[in-house]
Enzyme design. Structure first.
Site, short mmCIF file in Angstrom:
data_model
loop_
_atom_site.label_atom_id
_atom_site.label_comp_id
_atom_site.label_asym_id
_atom_site.label_seq_id
_atom_site.Cartn_x
_atom_site.Cartn_y
_atom_site.Cartn_z
N GLY A 1 0.84 -1.19 0.00
CA GLY A 1 0.00 0.00 0.00
C GLY A 1 0.87 1.24 0.00
O GLY A 1 0.68 2.15 0.81
N GLY A 2 1.83 1.28 -0.91
CA GLY A 2 2.84 2.33 -0.89
C GLY A 2 2.69 3.36 -1.99
O GLY A 2 3.68 3.93 -2.44
N GLY B 1 -0.66 9.10 -0.32
CA GLY B 1 -1.02 9.17 1.08
C GLY B 1 0.10 8.77 2.01
O GLY B 1 1.29 9.01 1.74
N ILE B 2 -0.26 8.12 3.10
CA ILE B 2 0.72 7.71 4.11
C ILE B 2 1.71 6.70 3.53
O ILE B 2 2.92 6.82 3.71
CB ILE B 2 0.00 7.13 5.34
CG1 ILE B 2 -0.72 8.26 6.10
CG2 ILE B 2 0.99 6.41 6.26
CD1 ILE B 2 -1.62 7.77 7.22
N GLY B 3 1.21 5.71 2.80
CA GLY B 3 2.10 4.69 2.25
C GLY B 3 3.11 5.26 1.27
O GLY B 3 4.28 4.88 1.27
N TYR C 1 -14.27 -0.83 10.60
CA TYR C 1 -12.91 -0.31 10.41
C TYR C 1 -12.15 -0.31 11.73
O TYR C 1 -11.00 -0.78 11.79
CB TYR C 1 -12.98 1.10 9.83
CG TYR C 1 -11.64 1.79 9.73
CD1 TYR C 1 -10.72 1.41 8.76
CD2 TYR C 1 -11.28 2.80 10.61
CE1 TYR C 1 -9.49 2.03 8.65
CE2 TYR C 1 -10.04 3.43 10.51
CZ TYR C 1 -9.15 3.05 9.54
OH TYR C 1 -7.93 3.66 9.44
#
Length: 239
Positions: free
Chosen positions: A11-12, A15-17, A146
């Site tokens: 998940g890179g 965003g954060i990834g 979630y």
């Protein structure tokens, strides 16, 4: 801090990834960053390299094939970050089987098998950073499924830290609060303002700030930390 390391960020992309993958490469790692939306290729990022790979983390066959490719190309994974995840609003009366299955499949099932795939080729002394959320500890209306997935992430970190301690593989969680990513940018100004008011520091996190916390947990700077959770939430769930 990661010179010569082989890192995988599930998940890179964006965003954060994406911020984690960029920061790790800038710190000298060769980073395999996966995403369903990635355009495959390799770019230099300062001292390291960023290798984008198109992989649907929820497809366990594709995930297994990806780790086999990493094993064939570089032989090992020194650092694993699992960031792939999703959130959808649904209150208890509206939760469907499909809603439950899709969120648990990506946030929990894929995370578990990513960790299994990485540790199969991870040398002793490696590091795993799981991206959790303060949602695991607070009851946000409409995000019960979630929040439950992120509580599972926290639980896995404790168990795996214990199981992998004999190999000196550390497992920790970075737990962001509201973070100013593209997903959050789609929210209304009213929602963003309301969230910011709940944060003692008065603003949402930047993705780069979460990446800094992930770097700390991935590197030898945190060599005596395992099984822990590091909140990056401006104090939202802490005070």
């Amino acid at each position: 801090m990661l010179s010569g390391k082989i890192a995988v960020v599930i998940g890179g992309h964006g965003g954060i990834g994406g911020a984690v993958a960029d920061r790790f490469a800038a710190e000298g790692a060769t980073v395999y960053a996966t995403s369903r939306h990635a355009q495959e290729g390799e770019v230099d990022r300062g001292a390291g390299k960023l290798r984008a790979r198109r992989v649907d983390a929820a497809d366990l066959a594709a995930l297994g094939a990806f780790f086999e490719t990493v094993r064939h190309e570089v032989g090992r994974v020194d650092v694993l970050v699992v960031n792939a995840g999703m959130a959808e609003f649904a209150t208890l009366d509206a939760i469907s089987e499909d809603h439950f299955d899709r969120i648990f499949d990506l946030n929990v099932r894929a995370l578990l098998f990513a960790a299994r795939g990485a540790t199969a080729i991870m040398p002793d002394g490696g590091s795993i950073v799981l991206v959790g959320s303060i949602a695991a500890a607070i009851g946000t209306k409409g995000y019960g499924v979630y929040g439950a997935t992120k509580a599972a992430v926290r639980s896995f970190a404790r168990t795996w830290a214990n199981e992998l301690a004999s190999r000196n593989i550390r497992v920790n969680v970075v737990a962001p609060g509201p973070t100013d990513t593209a997903m959050m940018a789609a929210a209304s100004e009213e929602v963003r303002a309301t969230l910011s008011q709940l944060i003692p520091l008065g603003r949402m996190a930047r993705a780069e700030e979460v990446a800094s916390a992930a770097l700390f947990l991935a590197s030898d700077q945190s060599s005596f930390i395992t099984g822990a959770e590091l909140p990056v939430d401006g104090g939202m769930a802490q005070v």
